[in-house]
Design a protein around this motif. Structure first.
Motif, PDB file in Angstrom:
ATOM      1  N   ALA A 169       0.818  -1.216   0.000  1.00  0.00           N
ATOM      2  CA  ALA A 169       0.000   0.000   0.000  1.00  0.00           C
ATOM      3  C   ALA A 169       0.852   1.266   0.000  1.00  0.00           C
ATOM      4  CB  ALA A 169      -0.924   0.000   1.212  1.00  0.00           C
ATOM      5  N   GLY A 170       2.168   1.103   0.167  1.00  0.00           N
ATOM      6  CA  GLY A 170       3.052   2.263   0.153  1.00  0.00           C
ATOM      7  C   GLY A 170       3.774   2.503   1.459  1.00  0.00           C
ATOM      8  N   LEU A 171       3.577   1.628   2.419  1.00  0.00           N
ATOM      9  CA  LEU A 171       4.205   1.810   3.727  1.00  0.00           C
ATOM     10  C   LEU A 171       5.576   1.150   3.809  1.00  0.00           C
ATOM     11  CD1 LEU A 171       0.924   1.352   5.717  1.00  0.00           C
ATOM     12  CD2 LEU A 171       2.298   3.424   5.647  1.00  0.00           C
ATOM     13  N   ASP A 172       6.326   1.215   2.712  1.00  0.00           N
ATOM     14  CA  ASP A 172       7.675   0.658   2.713  1.00  0.00           C
ATOM     15  C   ASP A 172       8.649   1.524   3.503  1.00  0.00           C
ATOM     16  OD1 ASP A 172       7.383   2.655   0.800  1.00  0.00           O
ATOM     17  OD2 ASP A 172       8.818   1.750  -0.593  1.00  0.00           O
ATOM     18  N   ASP A 173       8.187   2.692   3.956  1.00  0.00           N
ATOM     19  CA  ASP A 173       9.009   3.556   4.800  1.00  0.00           C
ATOM     20  C   ASP A 173       8.618   3.431   6.280  1.00  0.00           C
ATOM     21  OD1 ASP A 173       6.538   4.724   4.485  1.00  0.00           O
ATOM     22  OD2 ASP A 173       7.297   6.708   3.967  1.00  0.00           O
ATOM     23  N   CYS A 174       7.845   2.399   6.587  1.00  0.00           N
ATOM     24  CA  CYS A 174       7.416   2.128   7.961  1.00  0.00           C
ATOM     25  C   CYS A 174       7.757   0.691   8.314  1.00  0.00           C
ATOM     26  CB  CYS A 174       5.906   2.321   8.115  1.00  0.00           C
ATOM     27  SG  CYS A 174       5.306   3.977   7.746  1.00  0.00           S
ATOM     28  N   SER A 175       7.999   0.457   9.592  1.00  0.00           N
ATOM     29  CA  SER A 175       8.227  -0.911  10.043  1.00  0.00           C
ATOM     30  C   SER A 175       7.296  -1.205  11.209  1.00  0.00           C
ATOM     31  CB  SER A 175       9.685  -1.118  10.452  1.00  0.00           C
ATOM     32  OG  SER A 175      10.033  -0.242  11.497  1.00  0.00           O
ATOM     33  N   VAL A 176       6.828  -2.450  11.265  1.00  0.00           N
ATOM     34  CA  VAL A 176       5.952  -2.880  12.348  1.00  0.00           C
ATOM     35  C   VAL A 176       6.817  -3.141  13.568  1.00  0.00           C
ATOM     36  CG1 VAL A 176       4.299  -4.629  13.118  1.00  0.00           C
ATOM     37  CG2 VAL A 176       4.308  -3.883  10.725  1.00  0.00           C
ATOM     38  N   ALA A 177       6.405  -2.598  14.698  1.00  0.00           N
ATOM     39  CA  ALA A 177       7.170  -2.745  15.932  1.00  0.00           C
ATOM     40  C   ALA A 177       6.212  -2.986  17.085  1.00  0.00           C
ATOM     41  CB  ALA A 177       8.011  -1.497  16.185  1.00  0.00           C
ATOM     42  N   GLY A 178       6.766  -3.326  18.212  1.00  0.00           N
ATOM     43  CA  GLY A 178       5.958  -3.581  19.409  1.00  0.00           C
ATOM     44  C   GLY A 178       5.983  -5.056  19.735  1.00  0.00           C
ATOM     45  N   GLY A 179       5.452  -5.379  20.843  1.00  0.00           N
ATOM     46  CA  GLY A 179       5.470  -6.767  21.234  1.00  0.00           C
ATOM     47  C   GLY A 179       4.335  -7.125  22.152  1.00  0.00           C
ATOM     48  N   ARG A 180       4.111  -6.280  23.144  1.00  0.00           N
ATOM     49  CA  ARG A 180       3.042  -6.613  24.062  1.00  0.00           C
ATOM     50  C   ARG A 180       1.711  -6.145  23.487  1.00  0.00           C
ATOM     51  NH1 ARG A 180       5.128  -1.668  26.439  1.00  0.00           N
ATOM     52  NH2 ARG A 180       3.343  -0.436  27.062  1.00  0.00           N
ATOM     53  N   GLU A 181       0.668  -6.810  23.868  1.00  0.00           N
ATOM     54  CA  GLU A 181      -0.664  -6.518  23.346  1.00  0.00           C
ATOM     55  C   GLU A 181      -1.015  -5.046  23.561  1.00  0.00           C
ATOM     56  OE1 GLU A 181      -5.173  -8.022  24.115  1.00  0.00           O
ATOM     57  OE2 GLU A 181      -3.530  -9.429  24.417  1.00  0.00           O
ATOM     58  N   GLY A 182      -1.605  -4.434  22.545  1.00  0.00           N
ATOM     59  CA  GLY A 182      -1.984  -3.042  22.647  1.00  0.00           C
ATOM     60  C   GLY A 182      -0.871  -2.071  22.320  1.00  0.00           C
ATOM     61  N   ASP A 183       0.299  -2.582  21.972  1.00  0.00           N
ATOM     62  CA  ASP A 183       1.431  -1.707  21.701  1.00  0.00           C
ATOM     63  C   ASP A 183       1.986  -1.942  20.302  1.00  0.00           C
ATOM     64  OD1 ASP A 183       4.787  -1.280  22.896  1.00  0.00           O
ATOM     65  OD2 ASP A 183       3.359   0.250  22.319  1.00  0.00           O
ATOM     66  N   MET A 184       1.166  -2.435  19.413  1.00  0.00           N
ATOM     67  CA  MET A 184       1.626  -2.653  18.038  1.00  0.00           C
ATOM     68  C   MET A 184       1.585  -1.326  17.311  1.00  0.00           C
ATOM     69  SD  MET A 184       2.529  -5.705  18.018  1.00  0.00           S
ATOM     70  CE  MET A 184       3.100  -5.611  16.352  1.00  0.00           C
ATOM     71  N   HIS A 185       2.680  -0.994  16.668  1.00  0.00           N
ATOM     72  CA  HIS A 185       2.705   0.277  15.982  1.00  0.00           C
ATOM     73  C   HIS A 185       3.625   0.223  14.767  1.00  0.00           C
ATOM     74  CE1 HIS A 185       5.856   0.373  19.105  1.00  0.00           C
ATOM     75  NE2 HIS A 185       6.544   1.030  18.213  1.00  0.00           N
ATOM     76  N   LEU A 186       3.484   1.236  13.956  1.00  0.00           N
ATOM     77  CA  LEU A 186       4.355   1.431  12.818  1.00  0.00           C
ATOM     78  C   LEU A 186       5.323   2.553  13.165  1.00  0.00           C
ATOM     79  CD1 LEU A 186       1.683   1.520   9.969  1.00  0.00           C
ATOM     80  CD2 LEU A 186       3.170  -0.408  10.569  1.00  0.00           C
ATOM     81  N   MET A 187       6.591   2.320  12.964  1.00  0.00           N
ATOM     82  CA  MET A 187       7.598   3.372  13.075  1.00  0.00           C
ATOM     83  C   MET A 187       7.819   3.871  11.649  1.00  0.00           C
ATOM     84  SD  MET A 187       8.256   3.790  16.215  1.00  0.00           S
ATOM     85  CE  MET A 187       9.511   5.019  15.940  1.00  0.00           C
ATOM     86  N   CYS A 188       7.491   5.137  11.415  1.00  0.00           N
ATOM     87  CA  CYS A 188       7.488   5.663  10.050  1.00  0.00           C
ATOM     88  C   CYS A 188       8.514   6.763   9.868  1.00  0.00           C
ATOM     89  CB  CYS A 188       6.104   6.211   9.712  1.00  0.00           C
ATOM     90  SG  CYS A 188       4.805   4.970   9.838  1.00  0.00           S
ATOM     91  N   THR A 189       9.102   6.776   8.690  1.00  0.00           N
ATOM     92  CA  THR A 189      10.000   7.829   8.243  1.00  0.00           C
ATOM     93  C   THR A 189       9.469   8.253   6.887  1.00  0.00           C
ATOM     94  OG1 THR A 189      11.836   6.782   9.394  1.00  0.00           O
ATOM     95  CG2 THR A 189      12.397   8.399   7.712  1.00  0.00           C
ATOM     96  N   ARG A 190       8.725   9.360   6.868  1.00  0.00           N
ATOM     97  CA  ARG A 190       7.982   9.743   5.663  1.00  0.00           C
ATOM     98  C   ARG A 190       8.380  11.144   5.214  1.00  0.00           C
ATOM     99  NH1 ARG A 190       2.840   7.700   3.336  1.00  0.00           N
ATOM    100  NH2 ARG A 190       3.985   5.816   3.825  1.00  0.00           N
ATOM    101  N   GLU A 191       8.574  11.299   3.916  1.00  0.00           N
ATOM    102  CA  GLU A 191       8.855  12.613   3.345  1.00  0.00           C
ATOM    103  C   GLU A 191       7.535  13.301   3.012  1.00  0.00           C
ATOM    104  OE1 GLU A 191      11.498  12.742   0.045  1.00  0.00           O
ATOM    105  OE2 GLU A 191      13.175  11.896   1.172  1.00  0.00           O
ATOM    106  N   ALA A 192       7.439  14.564   3.400  1.00  0.00           N
ATOM    107  CA  ALA A 192       6.255  15.374   3.090  1.00  0.00           C
ATOM    108  C   ALA A 192       6.595  16.829   3.361  1.00  0.00           C
ATOM    109  CB  ALA A 192       5.071  14.935   3.946  1.00  0.00           C
ATOM    110  N   ASP A 193       5.733  17.718   2.902  1.00  0.00           N
ATOM    111  CA  ASP A 193       5.944  19.141   3.138  1.00  0.00           C
ATOM    112  C   ASP A 193       5.783  19.501   4.611  1.00  0.00           C
ATOM    113  OD1 ASP A 193       6.497  19.695   0.477  1.00  0.00           O
ATOM    114  OD2 ASP A 193       4.393  20.105  -0.005  1.00  0.00           O
ATOM    115  N   ASN A 194       4.895  18.781   5.321  1.00  0.00           N
ATOM    116  CA  ASN A 194       4.690  19.053   6.749  1.00  0.00           C
ATOM    117  C   ASN A 194       4.320  17.755   7.458  1.00  0.00           C
ATOM    118  OD1 ASN A 194       1.645  18.844   6.889  1.00  0.00           O
ATOM    119  ND2 ASN A 194       1.866  20.474   5.353  1.00  0.00           N
ATOM    120  N   LEU A 195       4.387  17.786   8.771  1.00  0.00           N
ATOM    121  CA  LEU A 195       4.177  16.577   9.569  1.00  0.00           C
ATOM    122  C   LEU A 195       2.752  16.048   9.444  1.00  0.00           C
ATOM    123  CD1 LEU A 195       5.132  14.460  11.579  1.00  0.00           C
ATOM    124  CD2 LEU A 195       4.813  16.145  13.409  1.00  0.00           C
TER     125      LEU A 195
END
Length: 175
Positions: free
Chosen positions: A25-51
């Motif tokens: 889908a285009g999230l090749d600049d993100c990685s899945v991280a976390g381990g305990r339940e409820g803490d699954m997240h994507l760590m993203c490094t994305r280029e854009a004009d603003n946050l």
């Protein structure tokens, strides 16, 4: 363009197939991280004009994978004074309580965003900014856009749970 780093919290751990779908889908600049339940997240490094644009583009791509959605952005903006002291690392809860009550410091401490019973919840972005600007504390800036995006994602989740997405979109002026 600027490269932005941020975290998007997911509603659950994605399956291997969903991780591939996220990447496709285009999230090749993100990685899945976390381990305990409820803490699954994507760590993203994305280029854009603003946050906000960077975060919005990731949220749109996450929604393309059925069954996955964002439930938060960043580490969460709402903090008690005890939480704020731990994040700060150099001030105690008692010190922050005195600043919040106006017993010490220049006054104007940020007001709580939520007050219930004996608990007050503050915006960490506002508190950290105030401590840095008014008190000269050496703590990193927290982009307020992270707090804004987190609040928007949490509102969307509440609207989805109440089956009120259309009404909430109308309420905030999004058709």
């Amino acid at each position: 363009m600027t490269t932005w780093n941020f975290r998007v919290i997911l509603n659950r751990e994605p399956t291997d197939e969903e991780i591939i779908a996220l990447y496709d889908a285009g999230l090749d600049d993100c990685s899945v991280a976390g381990g305990r339940e409820g803490d699954m997240h994507l760590m993203c490094t994305r280029e854009a004009d603003n946050l906000l644009d960077a975060i919005a583009s990731v949220l749109i791509e996450v929604r393309t994978v059925p069954g996955l959605w964002a439930v938060g952005v960043g580490q969460g903006d709402g903090v008690t004074l005890g939480d704020a002291a731990r994040r700060h690392g150099g001030r105690t809860q008692a010190s922050l309580r005195q600043l919040a009550s106006g017993q010490r410091g220049p006054g104007g401490f940020p007001r709580p965003v939520i007050e219930a019973d004996n608990i007050s919840i503050y915006s960490w972005a506002e508190v950290s900014d105030w401590l840095r600007v008014k008190m000269g504390d050496d703590i990193p800036a927290v982009p307020r856009d992270i707090a804004l995006a987190d609040a928007a994602v949490k509102l969307a989740c509440r609207a989805r749970a109440a089956h009120q997405e259309t009404r909430v979109r109308h309420l905030v002026g999004v058709a």
